[in-house]
Design a protein around this motif. Sequence first.
Motif, mmCIF file in Angstrom:
data_model
loop_
_atom_site.group_PDB
_atom_site.id
_atom_site.type_symbol
_atom_site.label_atom_id
_atom_site.label_comp_id
_atom_site.label_asym_id
_atom_site.label_seq_id
_atom_site.Cartn_x
_atom_site.Cartn_y
_atom_site.Cartn_z
ATOM 1 N N THR A 49 -12.823 7.084 -2.998
ATOM 2 C CA THR A 49 -13.034 7.535 -4.373
ATOM 3 C C THR A 49 -12.122 6.716 -5.278
ATOM 4 N N GLY A 50 -12.332 6.824 -6.581
ATOM 5 C CA GLY A 50 -11.488 6.104 -7.533
ATOM 6 C C GLY A 50 -12.045 4.739 -7.900
ATOM 7 N N ASP A 51 -11.206 3.922 -8.547
ATOM 8 C CA ASP A 51 -11.630 2.671 -9.173
ATOM 9 C C ASP A 51 -12.155 1.635 -8.181
ATOM 10 N N LEU A 52 -11.736 1.698 -6.909
ATOM 11 C CA LEU A 52 -12.162 0.723 -5.913
ATOM 12 C C LEU A 52 -13.102 1.310 -4.860
ATOM 13 N N ALA A 53 -13.672 2.462 -5.154
ATOM 14 C CA ALA A 53 -14.519 3.140 -4.168
ATOM 15 C C ALA A 53 -15.742 2.322 -3.781
ATOM 16 N N SER A 54 -16.281 1.547 -4.716
ATOM 17 C CA SER A 54 -17.511 0.805 -4.430
ATOM 18 C C SER A 54 -17.306 -0.202 -3.302
ATOM 19 N N ILE A 55 -16.080 -0.711 -3.152
ATOM 20 C CA ILE A 55 -15.773 -1.615 -2.048
ATOM 21 C C ILE A 55 -15.182 -0.842 -0.869
ATOM 22 N N ASP A 76 -8.351 9.335 2.422
ATOM 23 C CA ASP A 76 -8.793 8.705 1.178
ATOM 24 C C ASP A 76 -7.589 8.596 0.233
ATOM 25 N N ASP A 77 -7.247 7.360 -0.172
ATOM 26 C CA ASP A 77 -6.097 7.202 -1.081
ATOM 27 C C ASP A 77 -6.484 7.301 -2.554
ATOM 28 N N GLN A 78 -7.777 7.466 -2.832
ATOM 29 C CA GLN A 78 -8.276 7.711 -4.185
ATOM 30 C C GLN A 78 -7.982 6.568 -5.175
ATOM 31 N N THR A 79 -7.626 5.391 -4.666
ATOM 32 C CA THR A 79 -7.209 4.250 -5.496
ATOM 33 C C THR A 79 -6.074 4.658 -6.417
ATOM 34 N N ALA A 111 1.033 5.549 14.738
ATOM 35 C CA ALA A 111 1.879 4.376 14.992
ATOM 36 C C ALA A 111 1.582 3.252 14.008
ATOM 37 N N GLY A 112 0.340 3.186 13.541
ATOM 38 C CA GLY A 112 -0.050 2.135 12.617
ATOM 39 C C GLY A 112 -1.127 2.618 11.681
ATOM 40 N N VAL A 113 -1.239 1.957 10.527
ATOM 41 C CA VAL A 113 -2.214 2.344 9.506
ATOM 42 C C VAL A 113 -2.909 1.101 8.974
ATOM 43 N N VAL A 114 -4.224 1.166 8.848
ATOM 44 C CA VAL A 114 -4.991 0.146 8.146
ATOM 45 C C VAL A 114 -5.050 0.550 6.680
ATOM 46 N N GLY A 115 -4.385 -0.181 5.819
ATOM 47 C CA GLY A 115 -4.366 0.163 4.403
ATOM 48 C C GLY A 115 -3.148 -0.403 3.714
ATOM 49 N N SER A 116 -3.127 -0.260 2.400
ATOM 50 C CA SER A 116 -4.286 0.182 1.638
ATOM 51 C C SER A 116 -5.042 -1.028 1.107
ATOM 52 N N PHE A 117 -5.963 -0.780 0.175
ATOM 53 C CA PHE A 117 -6.703 -1.862 -0.448
ATOM 54 C C PHE A 117 -6.023 -2.265 -1.758
ATOM 55 N N ALA A 118 -5.824 -1.320 -2.653
ATOM 56 C CA ALA A 118 -5.135 -1.611 -3.917
ATOM 57 C C ALA A 118 -3.678 -1.974 -3.659
ATOM 58 N N SER A 119 -3.212 -3.035 -4.285
ATOM 59 C CA SER A 119 -1.821 -3.448 -4.098
ATOM 60 C C SER A 119 -0.847 -2.380 -4.587
ATOM 61 N N SER A 120 -1.201 -1.686 -5.665
ATOM 62 C CA SER A 120 -0.312 -0.646 -6.186
ATOM 63 C C SER A 120 -0.166 0.495 -5.193
ATOM 64 N N VAL A 121 -1.234 0.819 -4.475
ATOM 65 C CA VAL A 121 -1.160 1.879 -3.469
ATOM 66 C C VAL A 121 -0.345 1.417 -2.270
ATOM 67 N N SER A 122 -0.561 0.171 -1.841
ATOM 68 C CA SER A 122 0.227 -0.344 -0.714
ATOM 69 C C SER A 122 1.710 -0.429 -1.050
#
Length: 443
Positions: A64-70, A102-105, A124-135
């Motif tokens: 969800t959020g601004d990057l949900a489409s990707i 879901d990090d909601q962007t 032990a590990g996480v795939v994420g995030s997409f948005a740099s601000s969230v990471s």
Amino acid sequence: MPRISTALALSLATLATGFLLGACETVPTNNTSTTGTTATPAANSTTTGGSGQGLKIGTLLPTTGDLASIGQQMVGAVPLLVNSVNACGGVNGEPVTLVEVDDQTDPKAGAAGITKLATVDKVAGVVGSFASSVSSAAISIAAPNKVMLVSPGSTSPVFTEKAKKGDFQNFWARTAPPDTYQALALAQLANKKGFKRVSTVVINNDYGVGFEKAFVETFEKLGGTVVNKGKPVRYDPKAQTFDTEAAAAFAGKPDAVLAVLYAETGSLFLKAAYQQGLTQGVQILLTDGVKADTFPEQVGKSADGKFLLAGAIGTVPGSDGKALEDLKKLWQEKKGGVPGEYVPQTWDAAALLVLAAQAAKENTGVGIASKIREVANGVGVDSTQVTDVCEGLKLLKEGKTINYQGASGNVDIDANGDVVGVYDVWTVGEDGKLKVIDKVNPK
């Protein structure tokens, strides 16, 4: 939104944990105050896979959020990989368990989500995030909790700078190259097309501002002029109207406007620019943040039914890895169609987590961090190149070393957690469909 500080992220983490769990374990706060801070709770998470006794990994991606489409396509890659791994015996003799959040962007939701993954689910590990601000928010919590964070799309150069300082304690890597490379690719593309005067407009966060700075530096070195260098246009991620920003970005009669946007807010910005008649005779240059099939429709059509975005061009991290064709076949079989943007990078991020855990012979973040570069890059002349994750796991169980060749590329990870990639050049057709027309290798 400006980058979240480490102290604020840790404060958010503490509050988020309390909100979600009551008296559960929290991360150390290093004496930071939480007064007056409110964290956004993580969205409902989904757990699939093993019994919980073996390797446990998570995803922190935007559905969800601004990057949900990707993000909605990206998130489908990890359970596909986990199911494949579990079908061939799992990791260290046990099935892999996956917890999806879901990090909601949103950095606040991301901080709450990584706190849950680290302290409740104990991944032990996480795939994420997409948005740099969230990471940025997430890594400040993941590293102290010894959780390996592998981003398939956070491309801000800020992560390279912080990794060089040792801020991440080797608990950070990414399978998408930093924007220093994409900015170079786009600057070279603009120069090749003869654009001499370019202005910029970016979303005001790590991704947008980092890209802007790298593009300006590179484009000027190539002899170009950035018209609004002294007054950069950086829009608020929470903004809903963009008339003022559009007028500022297109002022000074530039040959082209570089727009570093996210899809939801970016569509509103571009629509405002078109409605004011600012885009006539100006080339629109776009980046990966809006490279989604739905984006031209979001921006809209003119009164005569033509797509406003037709003719725009952009760049996006491409995928040219040896494992790409196998991923495409699996995706077609299990989901239909072809994998979207950043799906190969997401697949590779998850693959590196499971391979590193097997190489370490332990299901911990410390183990993964100690072996992730080894399985990504290979060690010595005896390393076997593998494209199939199950084959890699088999060789590692036998005590051999591997060099994983991914779907997105060779995913060789350097000391800062970075990879170097190739970039696709894409455009919007008259029919509103996106198509790749070229590739750029930044040099």
